[in-house]
Design a protein around this motif. Structure first.
Motif, short mmCIF file in Angstrom:
data_model
loop_
_atom_site.label_atom_id
_atom_site.label_comp_id
_atom_site.label_asym_id
_atom_site.label_seq_id
_atom_site.Cartn_x
_atom_site.Cartn_y
_atom_site.Cartn_z
N THR A 1 0.81 -1.26 0.06
CA THR A 1 -0.21 0.12 -0.03
C THR A 1 0.80 1.28 0.00
N ARG A 2 0.62 2.08 -0.82
CA ARG A 2 1.30 3.32 -1.04
C ARG A 2 0.67 4.51 -0.12
N LEU A 3 1.17 4.57 0.93
CA LEU A 3 0.55 5.61 2.07
C LEU A 3 1.58 6.95 2.20
N VAL A 4 0.50 8.01 2.05
CA VAL A 4 1.15 9.23 2.12
C VAL A 4 0.55 9.87 3.73
N ILE A 5 1.37 10.23 4.63
CA ILE A 5 0.93 10.80 5.75
C ILE A 5 1.31 12.24 5.86
N VAL A 6 0.52 13.07 6.15
CA VAL A 6 0.38 14.61 6.24
C VAL A 6 0.50 14.83 7.57
N GLY A 7 1.67 15.51 8.03
CA GLY A 7 2.04 15.56 9.29
C GLY A 7 3.18 14.89 9.98
N GLY A 8 4.30 15.39 10.31
CA GLY A 8 5.39 14.81 10.98
C GLY A 8 5.69 14.84 12.40
N GLY A 9 4.37 15.04 13.01
CA GLY A 9 4.40 14.88 14.54
C GLY A 9 4.30 13.27 15.02
N PHE A 10 4.02 13.18 16.44
CA PHE A 10 4.11 11.85 16.86
C PHE A 10 2.89 10.83 16.43
N ILE A 11 1.69 11.38 16.12
CA ILE A 11 0.81 10.48 15.34
C ILE A 11 1.17 10.02 14.28
N GLY A 12 1.58 11.03 13.30
CA GLY A 12 2.28 10.58 11.97
C GLY A 12 3.27 9.87 11.97
N LEU A 13 4.35 9.97 12.86
CA LEU A 13 5.42 9.06 12.78
C LEU A 13 5.11 7.66 13.43
N GLU A 14 4.35 7.79 14.37
CA GLU A 14 4.16 6.25 14.87
C GLU A 14 3.28 5.39 13.95
#
Length: 400
Positions: free
Chosen positions: A143-156
């Motif tokens: 799955t190609r996943l893009v995460i918007v936001g490099g805070g803790f939720i996004g990084l975890e």
């Protein structure tokens, strides 16, 4: 209103902990816990880790089960949120029209994930148990996943998704990961770790739009993807309090006793805005929800105890652990740990420890952070050279 119940609005971690504490402390009167979600009170940290991985279920992160609530005589109202609050009359109205009087009230209404302005079919958020299950079902190998936001939720989520075999790209608007809460040395370590694990991390980027199969950046780049997860912070649920005329800012404002501007109404958890170091702030952490839930319960019982707990949080990613305690000051001392770990000490002008931040493999820094918490409480004057020296034990410094 001597026979009126105590009511807790918000059946998350803080609200659930408050209800259990009231019974633990001997309160035998009627106790009502009102929640928007259909679930029993649960802790949120597992949502982006163990529950998202599938190694934990809802029961594993719940504060108690339904049998325990029944045994304790805690009335749990789910599916009928509070629509109106009248603190001057000490009563509230549920969405189904019922009015309930109260002798004391705790607002632990938490918050919701901040949304992007335009809703998209392939955009998911992670704040609740049900959202975690929806995301878990979408994380498949490839799955190609893009995460918007490099805070803790996004990084975890990025770390968990890589473990599930997903291709992951993290987009961060700022120059550093988790830059609002972490020092540069640990932001840099996080960046290196995620890139080493195969995550594409893009800093200083701006999102223009999201389409069915791609994310469009302002600079013209188009990133193909199957799924977008947005982790851009939390919106505190202050609307009920604001409509009732309570003092609000970025949260529900309280005094030193967690009491709002209405004398029989308290607030706790993510929505609670309290003074720390003279400034109003909120703490969106497990530690704060646990501590304030317990503390508000005691003060609902008339204890009149000022809230003085130290802030702190942790995060686990790819087998590395981050832990903090206390507050950040300009005077910082760094201690190198084995395997590229680091421990940071924050001192005031007199050399007393005010806070600490640790980063290392496994649970390596947990013991150090606990000792730092004791050093903060003990008010031991510390020598900078000793703090920087890995061979000088913190226990030795604690003994003075």
């Amino acid at each position: 209103m001597s026979n009126a119940p105590l009511i807790i609005v918000g059946a998350g971690h803080a609200g659930g902990r408050a209800a259990l504490t009231l019974r633990d402390e001997g309160y035998t009167g009627r106790l009502i816990l009102i929640g928007d979600e259909p679930h029993l009170p649960y802790e949120r940290p597992p949502l982006s880790k163990a529950l998202l991985q599938g190694s934990m279920d809802l029961a594993g992160c719940s504060l108690c089960d339904s049998a325990r609530l029944t045994e304790l005589g805690i009335e749990h109202i789910a599916g009928h949120p509070v629509s109106r609050l009248e603190p001057q009359h000490q009563r509230l109205q549920l969405a189904d029209g019922r009015w309930l009087d109260y002798a004391g009230l705790l607002l632990a209404t938490g918050g919701r994930a901040r949304r992007l302005p335009q809703a998209q079919a392939n955009v998911l958020y992670l704040r609740t148990h049900d959202e975690a299950l929806t995301l878990r079902s979408a994380l498949r190998p490839g799955t190609r996943l893009v995460i918007v936001g490099g805070g803790f939720i996004g990084l975890e989520v990025a770390a968990t998704a890589r473990g599930q075999g997903c291709q992951v790209c993290v987009l961060e608007a700022g120059p550093r990961l988790a830059g609002r809460v972490l020092p540069p040395v640990i932001s840099d370590a996080l960046l290196a770790l995620h890139r080493a694990q195969g995550v594409e991390v893009r800093l200083n980027v701006a999102l223009e739009s999201i389409h069915a199969g791609a994310v469009q950046l302002v600079d013209g780049q188009r990133l193909p993807c199957d799924l977008v997860v947005v982790g851009i912070g939390m919106q505190p649920n202050i609307e009920l309090a604001a409509a009732a005329g309570l003092d609000v800012g970025q949260g529900i404002r309280v005094d030193a006793y967690l009491r709002t501007s209405a004398p029989t109404v308290y607030a706790a958890g993510d929505v609670c805005e309290f003074r720390l170091g003279g400034l109003y702030q909120r703490q969106e952490t497990w530690r704060n929800a646990e501590a304030q839930g317990r503390h508000a319960a005691l003060n609902l019982l008339g204890r009149a105890l000022p809230f003085e707990a130290l802030p702190g949080f942790w995060s686990d990613q790819y087998g590395w652990g981050l832990q903090t305690v206390g507050v950040v000051t300009p005077r910082v001392i760094s201690r190198a740990l084995s395997d590229d770990g680091v421990l940071l000490f924050y001192l005031d002008a007199e050399g007393y420890l005010q806070g600490a931040c640790g980063w290392a493999l496994g649970n390596r820094v947990a013991k150090d952070i606990k000792l730092c918490e004791r050093l903060i409480a003990a008010r031991v004057a510390l020598n900078e050279a000793s703090l920087a020296e890995p061979d000088v034990s913190l226990k030795h410094l604690l003994r003075g």
